[in-house]
Design an enzyme around this catalytic site. Structure first.
Site, PDB file in Angstrom:
ATOM      1  N   GLU A  60      91.079  60.395  86.390  1.00 42.49           N
ATOM      2  CA  GLU A  60      90.181  59.414  85.756  1.00 42.49           C
ATOM      3  C   GLU A  60      89.117  58.918  86.730  1.00 42.49           C
ATOM      4  O   GLU A  60      89.192  59.170  87.935  1.00 42.49           O
ATOM      5  CB  GLU A  60      90.996  58.232  85.229  1.00 42.49           C
ATOM      6  N   LYS A 100      99.948  48.544  86.206  1.00 44.55           N
ATOM      7  CA  LYS A 100      99.536  47.637  87.266  1.00 44.55           C
ATOM      8  C   LYS A 100     100.395  46.385  87.243  1.00 44.55           C
ATOM      9  O   LYS A 100     100.692  45.851  86.181  1.00 44.55           O
ATOM     10  CB  LYS A 100      98.066  47.273  87.067  1.00 44.55           C
TER      11      LYS A 100
HETATM   12  N1  PSU Z   1      94.842  51.076  87.811  1.00 48.10           N
HETATM   13  C1  PSU Z   1      94.261  50.828  88.992  1.00 48.10           C
HETATM   14  N2  PSU Z   1      92.926  50.677  89.033  1.00 48.10           N
HETATM   15  C2  PSU Z   1      92.166  50.787  87.915  1.00 48.10           C
HETATM   16  C3  PSU Z   1      92.781  51.049  86.661  1.00 48.10           C
HETATM   17  C4  PSU Z   1      94.113  51.180  86.671  1.00 48.10           C
HETATM   18  O1  PSU Z   1      94.924  50.726  90.015  1.00 48.10           O
HETATM   19  O2  PSU Z   1      90.940  50.657  88.001  1.00 48.10           O
HETATM   20  C5  PSU Z   1      91.945  51.211  85.411  1.00 48.10           C
HETATM   21  C6  PSU Z   1      92.420  52.465  84.662  1.00 48.10           C
HETATM   22  O3  PSU Z   1      91.287  53.250  84.403  1.00 48.10           O
HETATM   23  C7  PSU Z   1      93.004  51.923  83.372  1.00 48.10           C
HETATM   24  C8  PSU Z   1      92.143  50.707  83.168  1.00 48.10           C
HETATM   25  O4  PSU Z   1      92.919  52.842  82.310  1.00 48.10           O
HETATM   26  O5  PSU Z   1      92.064  50.142  84.477  1.00 48.10           O
HETATM   27  C9  PSU Z   1      92.742  49.753  82.150  1.00 48.10           C
HETATM   28  O6  PSU Z   1      91.792  48.804  81.795  1.00 48.10           O
HETATM   29  P1  PSU Z   1      92.077  47.836  80.552  1.00 48.10           P
HETATM   30  O7  PSU Z   1      93.234  46.984  80.979  1.00 48.10           O
HETATM   31  O8  PSU Z   1      90.809  47.055  80.395  1.00 48.10           O
HETATM   32  O9  PSU Z   1      92.373  48.715  79.368  1.00 48.10           O
END
Ligand code: PSU
Ligand code: MN
Length: 310
Positions: A30, A164
Site C-alpha cells: 500500500e 494499529k
Molecule cells: N498503519 C500504519 N500506518 C498507516 C496506516 C496503517 O502503521 O498509515 C494506514 C493504512 O493505509 C490503513 C489506513 O489502511 O491507515 C486506515 O485509515 P482509516 O482508519 O482512516 O481507514
C-alpha cells in the site's frame, strides 16, 4: 459484492505485467503509509527497503498508488519519490478512487483501496503494517475503518502486525467476526498489538509455516469464498515496544485528537504522528521493522501459493 474495477484503468509496470503473466509470486504493497503514515525521507526509504525485502524472499513487489489519474501497480523510482515528498497528497480509501481518478490527483491508497486494486490485477497477497479498524470510542463517533468492510468482500490475503494500537482491538476483532473474515495467527495464538507482540486477545486459528498459510488461502477459494483473509504476524521480539508504556502514549494522543476535534480520515494520520512524537521516534523504528517482517512473510506465502495447484 463489489464489481471489479475496469481492467483498462490499471497501469501495470512492465515488471508486474510480466510476473503476473508468467505466474510468478507478486506481493501488493500500500502507499498511504508512504503519504500519510511516515515522514519524509523515512517513508520513501522504508518503501524501497520493503520492496527489497519482498524480492529477497522470492516475490515481485507491486506498490500501488494513484498517479495523476491512473492506477499505478508497481511504481517507478521517480513516482515513489513524488508521492513521498509532495505535500497535500490525498489519502484514498476504496470510496475515493473514482473522484481522485477524475480529478487526476496523486493519492496514497489505504488497505481498502489497495485490496480492491490488487484483486483486479490478480494479486492474491498483500503486505502492510497495520490495518485500520474500529476506533476507540466508536460507539460515539461511529469511526470504523473501511478496511474492515473491504476485507469482508475482496479476495486478497492481508499480512499485518495487527491493527494499529491506536484502535480498539477487541471491537475490531468482533467486527471481523461479524463480517466473516478469517483471522489467522502466524506463530501466535493472540492477535498482535502492532508495536507489541501480544494484546491479550486470543484468536481461533494459528499456523506456523508459510506453506500452511498458502493452503488456507487456497482452501478459502476452493470453498467459493470471496472474502479477504487477515494474517496476523507479530512484530519481531527484538523490535517490540513495551505495551504498557505505549498504551500511555496512545491514550494521550487519542485524548488530544478528541479535544482538537479531529475527525474522519484525518484521525489515523494525526494519531500516528502524535505517537511518533511522544515516543521520540521509537514508534517509527518499530513500524519500519514490522513492515519489513510482514513483507518477508507475504513474499514467502505468495511463493508457496504460485507453486500450489489451484
Ligand atoms: N498503519 C500504519 N500506518 C498507516 C496506516 C496503517 O502503521 O498509515 C494506514 C493504512 O493505509 C490503513 C489506513 O489502511 O491507515 C486506515 O485509515 P482509516 O482508519 O482512516 O481507514
Ligand atoms: Mn476512520
Amino acid at each position: 459484492m463489489r464489481q471489479g474495477i475496469e481492467a483498462s484503468l490499471l497501469s501495470l509496470s512492465a515488471e508486474i505485467a510480466d510476473a503476473l503473466a508468467a505466474g510468478q509470486a507478486v506481493v501488493a504493497l500500500e502507499s498511504t503509509i508512504i503519504t500519510h503514515g511516515m515522514p519524509y525521507p523515512e517513508n520513501v526509504e522504508t518503501a524501497r527497503a520493503v520492496e527489497a525485502v519482498v524480492r529477497q524472499n522470492g516475490a515481485v513487489p507491486a506498490t500501488i498508488a494513484l498517479i495523476g489519474g491512473r492506477i499505478g501497480v508497481g511504481l517507478a523510482t521517480d513516482e515513489l519519490d513524488r508521492l513521498g515528498q509532495a505535500k497535500g497528497v490525498v489519502k484514498a480509501s476504496a470510496r475515493d478512487l473514482s473522484a481522485v481518478l477524475v480529478a487526476r490527483n496523486d493519492a496514497g491508497t489505504t488497505v481498502a483501496a489497495t485490496m480492491a486494486i490488487a484483486a483486479l490485477a490478480g494479486i492474491e497477497v498483500f503486505a502492510t503494517g497495520g490495518i485500520g479498524g474500529v476506533h476507540r470510542g466508536a460507539e460515539a463517533t461511529f469511526d470504523i475503518s473501511a478496511d474492515l468492510i473491504e476485507l469482508a468482500r475482496t479476495p486478497v490475503a492481508v499480512v499485518c502486525a495487527g491493527c494499529k494500537s491506536i484502535l480498539d482491538i477487541g471491537k475490531t476483532l468482533e467486527f471481523l467476526e461479524t463480517q466473516g473474515v478469517p483471522v489467522i495467527g502466524y506463530g501466535t495464538d493472540e492477535f498482535p498489538a502492532f508495536f507489541a507482540r501480544s494484546s491479550g486477545h486470543r484468536i481461533d486459528h494459528r499456523f506456523d509455516s508459510p506453506v500452511e498459510l498458502a493452503r488456507v488461502i487456497r482452501m478459502e477459494r476452493r470453498l467459493g469464498s470471496e472474502s479477504g483473509i487477515l494474517i496476523a504476524n507479530p512484530i519481531p521480539e527484538t523490535d517490540g515496544l513495551d505495551p504498557v508504556e505505549m498504551e500511555a502514549h496512545i491514550a494521550a494522543a487519542v485524548a488530544e485528537a478528541e479535544r482538537a476535534g479531529i475527525g474522519q480520515k484525518a484521525v489515523t494520520p494525526y494519531l500516528l504522528a502524535r505517537v511518533r512524537e511522544l515516543t521520540g521516534g521509537q514508534s517509527l523504528a518499530a513500524n519500519v521493522a514490522l513492515i519489513r517482517n510482514n513483507a518477508a512473510l507475504a513474499a514467502r506465502v505468495a511463493s508457496e501459493l504460485v507453486r500450489m495447484p489451484s
